[in-house]
Every structure is written in structure tokens, then in C-alpha cells.
Scaffold this active site. Structure first.
Site, PDB file in Angstrom:
ATOM      1  N   SER A  97     -57.848 -43.013  59.154  1.00 32.47           N
ATOM      2  CA  SER A  97     -58.636 -42.346  60.210  1.00 32.47           C
ATOM      3  C   SER A  97     -59.919 -41.738  59.643  1.00 32.47           C
ATOM      4  O   SER A  97     -60.986 -41.830  60.265  1.00 32.47           O
ATOM      5  CB  SER A  97     -57.802 -41.284  60.931  1.00 32.47           C
ATOM      6  OG  SER A  97     -57.161 -40.425  60.016  1.00 32.47           O
ATOM      7  N   HIS A 132     -49.798 -45.236  59.876  1.00 36.40           N
ATOM      8  CA  HIS A 132     -50.578 -43.988  59.740  1.00 36.40           C
ATOM      9  C   HIS A 132     -50.035 -42.987  60.769  1.00 36.40           C
ATOM     10  O   HIS A 132     -48.838 -42.681  60.743  1.00 36.40           O
ATOM     11  CB  HIS A 132     -52.056 -44.355  59.911  1.00 36.40           C
ATOM     12  CG  HIS A 132     -53.038 -43.273  59.567  1.00 36.40           C
ATOM     13  ND1 HIS A 132     -52.742 -42.191  58.800  1.00 36.40           N
ATOM     14  CD2 HIS A 132     -54.360 -43.135  59.899  1.00 36.40           C
ATOM     15  CE1 HIS A 132     -53.810 -41.418  58.667  1.00 36.40           C
ATOM     16  NE2 HIS A 132     -54.801 -41.974  59.328  1.00 36.40           N
ATOM     17  N   HIS A 182     -45.931 -42.835  50.843  1.00 36.23           N
ATOM     18  CA  HIS A 182     -47.354 -42.482  50.984  1.00 36.23           C
ATOM     19  C   HIS A 182     -48.183 -43.319  50.027  1.00 36.23           C
ATOM     20  O   HIS A 182     -47.708 -43.673  48.932  1.00 36.23           O
ATOM     21  CB  HIS A 182     -47.586 -40.983  50.705  1.00 36.23           C
ATOM     22  CG  HIS A 182     -48.852 -40.488  51.311  1.00 36.23           C
ATOM     23  ND1 HIS A 182     -50.058 -40.556  50.649  1.00 36.23           N
ATOM     24  CD2 HIS A 182     -49.114 -39.954  52.533  1.00 36.23           C
ATOM     25  CE1 HIS A 182     -50.992 -40.071  51.439  1.00 36.23           C
ATOM     26  NE2 HIS A 182     -50.457 -39.696  52.590  1.00 36.23           N
ATOM     27  N   ARG A 205     -47.195 -30.571  53.493  1.00 40.17           N
ATOM     28  CA  ARG A 205     -47.271 -30.381  54.952  1.00 40.17           C
ATOM     29  C   ARG A 205     -45.865 -30.509  55.556  1.00 40.17           C
ATOM     30  O   ARG A 205     -45.551 -29.896  56.576  1.00 40.17           O
ATOM     31  CB  ARG A 205     -48.220 -31.409  55.573  1.00 40.17           C
ATOM     32  CG  ARG A 205     -49.637 -31.324  55.008  1.00 40.17           C
ATOM     33  CD  ARG A 205     -50.498 -32.487  55.470  1.00 40.17           C
ATOM     34  NE  ARG A 205     -49.954 -33.772  55.033  1.00 40.17           N
ATOM     35  CZ  ARG A 205     -50.448 -34.965  55.397  1.00 40.17           C
ATOM     36  NH1 ARG A 205     -51.498 -35.013  56.210  1.00 40.17           N
ATOM     37  NH2 ARG A 205     -49.907 -36.085  54.959  1.00 40.17           N
ATOM     38  N   ASP A 246     -45.247 -36.709  58.709  1.00 37.87           N
ATOM     39  CA  ASP A 246     -44.714 -37.183  59.989  1.00 37.87           C
ATOM     40  C   ASP A 246     -43.188 -37.132  60.057  1.00 37.87           C
ATOM     41  O   ASP A 246     -42.612 -37.269  61.135  1.00 37.87           O
ATOM     42  CB  ASP A 246     -45.189 -38.623  60.236  1.00 37.87           C
ATOM     43  CG  ASP A 246     -46.702 -38.701  60.342  1.00 37.87           C
ATOM     44  OD1 ASP A 246     -47.278 -37.851  61.032  1.00 37.87           O
ATOM     45  OD2 ASP A 246     -47.310 -39.585  59.714  1.00 37.87           O
TER      46      ASP A 246
HETATM   47  N1  HAX Z   1     -39.708 -47.708  53.959  1.00 41.80           N
HETATM   48  C1  HAX Z   1     -39.497 -48.971  53.512  1.00 41.80           C
HETATM   49  N2  HAX Z   1     -40.313 -49.595  52.658  1.00 41.80           N
HETATM   50  C2  HAX Z   1     -41.362 -48.903  52.222  1.00 41.80           C
HETATM   51  C3  HAX Z   1     -41.619 -47.581  52.597  1.00 41.80           C
HETATM   52  C4  HAX Z   1     -40.748 -46.977  53.520  1.00 41.80           C
HETATM   53  N3  HAX Z   1     -40.929 -45.746  53.980  1.00 41.80           N
HETATM   54  N4  HAX Z   1     -42.746 -47.152  51.969  1.00 41.80           N
HETATM   55  C5  HAX Z   1     -43.180 -48.181  51.220  1.00 41.80           C
HETATM   56  N5  HAX Z   1     -42.357 -49.247  51.378  1.00 41.80           N
HETATM   57  C6  HAX Z   1     -42.500 -50.585  50.805  1.00 41.80           C
HETATM   58  C7  HAX Z   1     -43.803 -51.209  51.260  1.00 41.80           C
HETATM   59  O1  HAX Z   1     -43.672 -51.740  52.585  1.00 41.80           O
HETATM   60  C8  HAX Z   1     -44.046 -52.229  50.188  1.00 41.80           C
HETATM   61  O2  HAX Z   1     -43.189 -53.312  50.439  1.00 41.80           O
HETATM   62  P1  HAX Z   1     -43.638 -54.846  50.085  1.00 41.80           P
HETATM   63  O3  HAX Z   1     -43.956 -54.847  48.620  1.00 41.80           O
HETATM   64  O4  HAX Z   1     -42.443 -55.646  50.462  1.00 41.80           O
HETATM   65  O5  HAX Z   1     -44.838 -55.116  50.944  1.00 41.80           O
HETATM   66  C9  HAX Z   1     -43.555 -51.507  48.929  1.00 41.80           C
HETATM   67  O6  HAX Z   1     -42.630 -50.511  49.398  1.00 41.80           O
HETATM   68  C10 HAX Z   1     -44.648 -50.841  48.131  1.00 41.80           C
HETATM   69  O7  HAX Z   1     -45.368 -49.983  48.990  1.00 41.80           O
HETATM   70  P2  HAX Z   1     -46.040 -48.631  48.440  1.00 41.80           P
HETATM   71  O8  HAX Z   1     -47.064 -49.035  47.447  1.00 41.80           O
HETATM   72  O9  HAX Z   1     -44.980 -47.682  48.019  1.00 41.80           O
HETATM   73  O10 HAX Z   1     -46.685 -48.019  49.753  1.00 41.80           O
HETATM   74  P3  HAX Z   1     -48.135 -48.340  50.398  1.00 41.80           P
HETATM   75  O11 HAX Z   1     -49.139 -47.512  49.695  1.00 41.80           O
HETATM   76  O12 HAX Z   1     -48.350 -49.814  50.488  1.00 41.80           O
HETATM   77  O13 HAX Z   1     -47.914 -47.810  51.883  1.00 41.80           O
HETATM   78  C11 HAX Z   1     -47.191 -46.290  53.525  1.00 41.80           C
HETATM   79  C12 HAX Z   1     -47.860 -46.447  52.164  1.00 41.80           C
HETATM   80  C13 HAX Z   1     -47.287 -44.852  53.975  1.00 41.80           C
HETATM   81  C14 HAX Z   1     -47.900 -47.173  54.567  1.00 41.80           C
HETATM   82  C15 HAX Z   1     -45.685 -46.700  53.379  1.00 41.80           C
HETATM   83  O14 HAX Z   1     -45.041 -45.818  52.493  1.00 41.80           O
HETATM   84  C16 HAX Z   1     -44.954 -46.739  54.694  1.00 41.80           C
HETATM   85  O15 HAX Z   1     -45.002 -47.768  55.397  1.00 41.80           O
HETATM   86  N6  HAX Z   1     -44.251 -45.606  55.111  1.00 41.80           N
HETATM   87  C17 HAX Z   1     -43.599 -45.544  56.383  1.00 41.80           C
HETATM   88  C18 HAX Z   1     -44.599 -45.277  57.498  1.00 41.80           C
HETATM   89  C19 HAX Z   1     -45.137 -43.851  57.430  1.00 41.80           C
HETATM   90  O16 HAX Z   1     -44.407 -42.895  57.316  1.00 41.80           O
HETATM   91  N7  HAX Z   1     -46.458 -43.709  57.549  1.00 41.80           N
HETATM   92  C20 HAX Z   1     -47.126 -42.407  57.532  1.00 41.80           C
HETATM   93  C21 HAX Z   1     -47.780 -42.095  56.203  1.00 41.80           C
HETATM   94  C22 HAX Z   1     -48.486 -40.767  56.194  1.00 41.80           C
HETATM   95  C23 HAX Z   1     -49.628 -40.796  57.152  1.00 41.80           C
HETATM   96  O17 HAX Z   1     -50.611 -41.474  57.019  1.00 41.80           O
HETATM   97  N8  HAX Z   1     -49.476 -40.060  58.203  1.00 41.80           N
HETATM   98  O18 HAX Z   1     -50.345 -40.185  59.210  1.00 41.80           O
END
Ligand code: HAX
Length: 437
Positions: free
Chosen positions: A240, A270, A316, A325, A371
Site C-alpha cells: 500500500s 496484505h 511477514h 502491533r 492482522d
Molecule cells: N502460511 C503458509 N505458508 C506461508 C505463510 C503462511 N502464513 N507465510 C509464508 N508462507 C510460504 C510462502 O507462501 C512461500 O511458499 P512457496 O515457496 O511455496 O511460494 C514460502 O512460505 C516462503 O515465503 P516467505 O518468504 O516466508 O514469505 P513472503 O515474504 O513471500 O510473504 C507474506 C510474506 C506475508 C505474504 C506471507 O507470509 C503470507 O502469505 N502470510 C499470510 C497472509 C498474511 O497474513 N498477510 C498479512 C501480512 C502483513 C500485512 O501486510 N498486513 O497488512
């Protein structure tokens, strides 16, 4: 010039000169190098922009203008009930200075005066199908309000670029002031039979928002102040913030830039995660008819993972510890709703989830983010319509991304235009160079 604008100008205008000089003297300084993987995998860890308002540390979490969340709890002005006023953090992000109570009140008064939303915005919202997602409505309403942009109108008339920050300041103040009214309108239209509640100009920004949504319980107003304070900003690279900054770099005004940023916040990885967490926790509770056991929680997590889905609220892109937070909300819950069934489930998830995510061997951060907690607090106070949660997040996040955008204008940040390459280009590069050990 109003006092807040004056305080901003006093900080930002000398800084603009300082930054120009800094780049002149040190522009050739090498910052680092990056890898092919970073380019393919979301540019994580690559320094690519300057954001003055906050800095995220992977281990410690967010610092707003150098202050951590626990530090700010005692340093920022507070509302009745003891939680910080979002007006205070706005002033801190804007100027880098801690506000006095009087200054926070001045921000409150300014926003109350600037909060009028033109009728065509409500008319537009009324025409949308009922099933339009609240975040889509929010983004559309922000775009529709662009008719009011002081910056767009001043630019059209013609102005010197050194003056861009002035109308941008007006847009930022007006837009932040208007958002709770717009958000509350969407909520009451969708979920409360179009039964709208007039603002109460005597209340602070957060309390008034709670009031317009229909929640006049003092504890909910308190939580709203906390919520709106901790969601404001998370340095510049999150979707964002980066989107708002990128779109703004084309000199798009604050309305167009924020609407773009909100479309990014509306993604499930996000800000929409807030809604997804609530949905997922309710599913868990309903499946096991109450607070599940540790084994049942583990089973539910494994099932979600085996379906190729993420565990919402965990992980994250930058953080490598529990999000402060999250902790701030946990502390609030312990104090006010320790026996709440959904809070017990959130606590249980905190005990069970990280080990399971660690065991996957790929999740870089197994800990909860912001979240993972917010939804159950909102539900406790009766705001149960979880599709609306990201709109609350957006109302707060607007403060951070818009104060940053204003700094961009004051510093005269140019249009953003990173290079991109093809995979063929990458392959050629790799085959013609020696890999670093
Ligand atoms: N559950 C399952 N798998 C997860 C995970 C979770 N909570 N978090 C990461 N992973 C997976 C990824 O999907 C990725 O899998 P692949 O290699 O198969 O593609 C692997 O672990 C490595 O990812 P990462 O490097 O640890 O995480 P990223 O930096 O790529 O992504 C995210 C960060 C926040 C998008 C991710 O942790 C996620 O999808 N979390 C769940 C959704 C969430 O809570 N989002 C909110 C984040 C905070 C925010 O922005 N708030 O607004």
C-alpha cells in the site's frame, strides 16, 4: 498558514535543500548489490526508496520516526481510556516531533472542520450493487472525491514545482479528515439498513469514527484509537505504501495515489488478511463447536496448508519476530476481554502455529503479524462484519502513506522508473559472468 502546515514547512523545506546537497555530494556512493533471486522474488531486502516517516527492523518491528510502539504509548497524547490519539502519530509522522496535547487537539479540530464529503460520493456509493466489496467501495469513493483535489486544480492553473507541497498538504489534511465519514457510510449502508449517523464534532477523530459506525461504547472507542494508531505506517516498501508513493511520483494527486494504494491493501496477502483471519478463526470455532484443543488447532492448520493455502495472519516479508502491533493488541485484549472465546482461540493459535510453520522448512517468519489479532477485538465489541475490516485498516494506513507522499512533494522526489529485464536477458547475464561464491 495553519500551525500544523507551518510546523511541516519548517521541517521539510530546509530538509529539501539538505537532501539535494546530500545527493550532490554522495550520489555515487554504492549502497549494496543484489541477486537474481531478489529480482525474481519481490525485491525483498533491496533498498530502493527513501521513506522518512518510519523504519521497519526485522527483529524489533516498526519504529515511527525513531520511536517503537511501547515507547510511543507513554510519549504520545492519549484519549479517555488511556490509548494514544491517532492525531498524535499523524503529527509525529508529519513533522518528526512529538506533539503536545494541544497540538493533537489542533489536528482533531482541523480534521473536524475539513471532514465534509461531497454528496456525489454518497450518490455513487448508493448506486453500487450491495455485494460490492467494502474495499472496492472505499477505493471508488476516494477516487470519486478527486473532484475536490486542491493539488489537481492548482496544477491545472499552473504552479512552480517548489510549491507542489502546499496544495498537497491541503489534500492530505482534507482526505484524512473525510475518510472516517466515507468508511462509516459504507458500513452503515451495507450492514445497517442505510441508517446513517451524523458525526459528532466534539469527539476526537478515532472516537468520532467509532460513533459514526454505531459503536459508542467507551472501550470500543479506546480500541479504535489504538487500532488507528498502530496501523498507520510500516515503512515504504509494503504494497500500500509503495503503490501510493509510485503513483504519486507521476504527480498524481493524493486522492488518485491513495486509491491506488488502497487497491493494494485490498489483496489477501496484505491488508485483506485481517478479514481472512476472522473468517478462518470462525471456521475453526464452528468446526469444533467452541474453543478447540491444541490437537484440533494443529489439525486445522495442517488441513489449510495441505490445501495449498496460507495461514492468514502469520508470516511477514520483513519481520522475523512477533509483530509488536500484535503484542499491543494482545495486551489490550488481556486487559479488557481475557475471557472472550475468540481471544482464547487466538492465544491458542499463537502457541501452536509457529512450530508448524517452522516445520515446513520454507516459511521465513512463523510468527503472527498485525492482522492475526485485530478481528477478534472488533468482533468482541460487535463489529462482526469482517468484510469491512480492511476499510478500517485503510483509514489508518492513509495517515502514513499520505504524510509520506507529502514529504515526497516537499523533497521534490522525481518520477519512479526502475528498470526491468527479460529472463533471456538474465540468462545471458548469468552465462557471461562468474557467480559469486
Ligand atoms: N502460511 C503458509 N505458508 C506461508 C505463510 C503462511 N502464513 N507465510 C509464508 N508462507 C510460504 C510462502 O507462501 C512461500 O511458499 P512457496 O515457496 O511455496 O511460494 C514460502 O512460505 C516462503 O515465503 P516467505 O518468504 O516466508 O514469505 P513472503 O515474504 O513471500 O510473504 C507474506 C510474506 C506475508 C505474504 C506471507 O507470509 C503470507 O502469505 N502470510 C499470510 C497472509 C498474511 O497474513 N498477510 C498479512 C501480512 C502483513 C500485512 O501486510 N498486513 O497488512
Amino acid at each position: 498558514m495553519d500551525k500544523i502546515k507551518e510546523a511541516f514547512a519548517k521541517k521539510a523545506l530546509p530538509m529539501a535543500k539538505e537532501v539535494k546537497q546530500f545527493v550532490k555530494e554522495h550520489g555515487d556512493h554504492v549502497l549494496g548489490s543484489y541477486t537474481v533471486a531478489q529480482v525474481y522474488q519481490g525485491m525483498k531486502g533491496m533498498v530502493g526508496m527513501v521513506t522518512e516517516t518510519s523504519k521497519l527492523d526485522p527483529e524489533e518491528g516498526i519504529r515511527f520516526r525513531g520511536y517503537s510502539i511501547p515507547e510511543l504509548r507513554t510519549k504520545l497524547p492519549r484519549g479517555p481510556g488511556g490509548e494514544n490519539l491517532p492525531e498524535g502519530i499523524f503529527y509525529l509522522l508529519l513533522t518528526g516531533d512529538l506533539p503536545t496535547e494541544e497540538t493533537a487537539r489542533e489536528v482533531s479540530n482541523q480534521w473536524a472542520r475539513r471532514s465534509h464529503v461531497p454528496k456525489h460520493v454518497f450518490d455513487m456509493l448508493d448506486m453500487l450493487p450491495r455485494h460490492t466489496h467494502p474495499m472496492t467501495q472505499f477505493s471508488m469513493a476516494i477516487t470519486a472525491m478527486q473532484t475536490e483535489s486542491v493539488f489537481a486544480s492548482a496544477y491545472r492553473k499552473g504552479m512552480h514545482k517548489k510549491d507542489h507541497w502546499e496544495p498537497m498538504y491541503e489534500d492530505v489534511m482534507n482526505l484524512v479528515a473525510r475518510l472516517p465519514r466515507v468508511a462509516a457510510y459504507i458500513y452503515r449502508k451495507n450492514y445497517k439498513d442505510n441508517n446513517h449517523i451524523e458525526p459528532d464534532p466534539k469527539l476526537d477523530w478515532g472516537a468520532n469514527f467509532s460513533h459514526m459506525l454505531g459503536f459508542d461504547h467507551e472501550e470500543m472507542k479506546s480500541f479504535m484509537r489504538l487500532y488507528l494508531t498502530i496501523h498507520v505506517d510500516h515503512e515504504g516498501g509494503n504494497v500500500s505504501a509503495h503503490t501510493t508513493h509510485l503513483v504519486g511520483s507521476a504527480l498524481s494527486d493524493a486522492y488518485l495515489s491513495l486509491a491506488a494504494g488502497m487497491n493494494g491493501l485490498a489483496g489477501p496477502l496484505h491488508g485483506l488478511a485481517a478479514q481472512e483471519v476472522a473468517r478462518w478463526i470462525l471456521e475453526l470455532r464452528d468446526q469444533y463447536k467452541g474453543v478447540p484443543t491444541r490437537d484440533q488447532v494443529a489439525e486445522h492448520i495442517q488441513k489449510t496448508l495441505s490445501e495449498g493455502k496460507v495461514i492468514p495472519g502469520y508470516g511477514h516479508a520483513v519481520l522475523r519476530k512477533t509483530d509488536p502491533r500484535y503484542i499491543a493488541q494482545q495486551e489490550f485484549a488481556k486487559k479488557h476481554l481475557a475471557n472472550d472465546e475468540l481471544f482464547k482461540i487466538v492465544q491458542l493459535l499463537y502457541e501452536v502455529t509457529p512450530e508448524i510453520l517452522k516445520a515446513t522448512g520454507k516459511v521465513k517468519n512463523p510468527w503472527p503479524n498485525v492482522d492475526a489479532h485485530s478481528g477478534i477485538l472488533l468482533m468482541h465489541y460487535g463489529l462482526v462484519e469482517y468484510d469491512f475490516y480492511t476499510v478500517l485498516f485503510g483509514t489508518s494506513r492513509a495517515i502514513g502513506v499520505l504524510t509520506s507522499l507529502l514529504w515526497d512533494r516537499a523533497l521534490g522526489v522525481p518520477i519512479e522508473r526502475p528498470g526491468s529485464v527479460t529472463t533471456e536477458w538474465m540468462k545471458n547475464l548469468v552465462s557471461n559472468s562468474t557467480p559469486v561464491a
